[in-house]
Design an enzyme around this catalytic site. Structure first.
Site: not given
Ligand code: NAP
Length: 277
Positions: A70, A107
């Protein structure tokens, strides 16, 4: 997207077999009758750059990114959205038609949307937020809370240096609280969020004293196995409005699916049931 090419998307990580994303996107592809595919892709760090270069040539329109790529994936992106840059990590990639790789982080969007759907009328400016944990997920939560106007974020993490690093990066709205004082920071908080892995199946239990939580507070947990954590069960028992963590997982996937496959998907009850099977 060319009309005679079947669009592909996937999730890149290592390990990847446990990922719930193929089931999630597969549900929407089927529901909307879209002739695309979403696959799990096991990719080691050394191969990440090559894989990202090859994927668009194979018909991939985008991908999700998970552990351990990520952060690293930002190095290979041509365009990084502000929110991905601020969080320092991406979870959604788009292979654009101009050949550029765009990296985004959804997110925070998933977190806020889950609260808005779970507690209609919820507003970040209702009062201070108490956030437990300062890992990767906390970065997205804290940055999203600041973006939507939360006036104060009390942040407690076992490793204090990590909460201090977040304060350095995100500014003075963050108040760093000692881990041993985490129970006290819950008093008067309008929103309580667990972003740590405490309470997750197979992980350490949540031992923070919870009696400071006000019945007026909205309480949410990023952990969704179990769906009702000890934190959520306590909050519900005293009359708080609670929101489980599964919704965040579902809502963070909406922007990626829409960009890749051209349809904005709906998070419905049948999807939740599919994911819980
Ligand atoms: P991470 O970067 O590894 O961070 C883990 C966090 O948990 C850190 O704050 C860590 O504290 C804390 N922690 C771990 N063990 C602990 C213990 N024994 N005592 C006290 N604190 C402990 O992980 P992450 O990516 O932020 O994920 C955290 C949780 O959120 C996971 O359960 C993950 O599944 C969940 N999550 C859910 C969603 C969703 O969509 N619902 C999205 C992302 C993450 P230290 O800094 O002291 O180690």
């Amino acid at each position: 997207m060319s009309t005679n090419v079947i669009p592909l998307a996937g999730v890149i990580g290592s390990p990847i077999a446990h990922s719930k994303s193929p089931r999630l996107h597969g549900y929407w592809l089927k529901k909307y009758g879209i002739p695309g595919h979403y696959v799990p892709l096991h990719v080691n760090s050394d191969d990440l750059e090559d894989v990202l270069k090859t994927m668009p040539r194979m018909g991939f329109v985008g991908a999700n990114v998970t552990i351990p790529h990520k952060e690293h994936v930002l190095t290979f992106a041509d365009v990084v959205t502000d929110r991905a840059a601020l969080i320092g990590a991406a979870n959604t990639l788009i292979f654009r038609e101009d050949g550029k790789l765009l990296a985004d982080n959804t997110d925070g969007y998933g977190f806020i949307e889950n609260l808005r759907q779970g507690v209609p009328g919820w507003s970040a400016d209702a009062g201070p937020a108490a956030v437990i944990g300062a890992g990767g997920a906390a970065r997205a939560v804290v940055s999203a809370l600041i973006e939507v106007g939360c006036p104060e974020i009390r942040l407690a993490n076992r490793t204090k240096a990590r909460s201090e690093a977040l304060r350095q990066e995100f500014g003075t709205k963050i108040q760093v609280i000692d881990w041993v004082q985490a129970g006290n920071m819950l008093e008067g908080a309008a929103l309580v969020v667990n972003t740590s892995s405490l309470g997750m199946e197979g992980k350490a239990e949540m031992r923070i004293p919870l009696d400071g939580i006000s019945p007026d507070a909205v309480v949410t947990d990023l952990v969704y196995t179990p769906l009702e954590t000890k934190l959520l069960a306590h909050a519900r028992s005293i009359g708080c409005r609670t929101v489980d963590g599964l919704g965040m997982l579902l809502y963070q996937a909406v922007p990626g699916f829409e960009r890749w496959f051209g349809t904005r998907p709906e998070v419905d009850d049948a999807l939740r049931e599919t994911m819980l099977k």
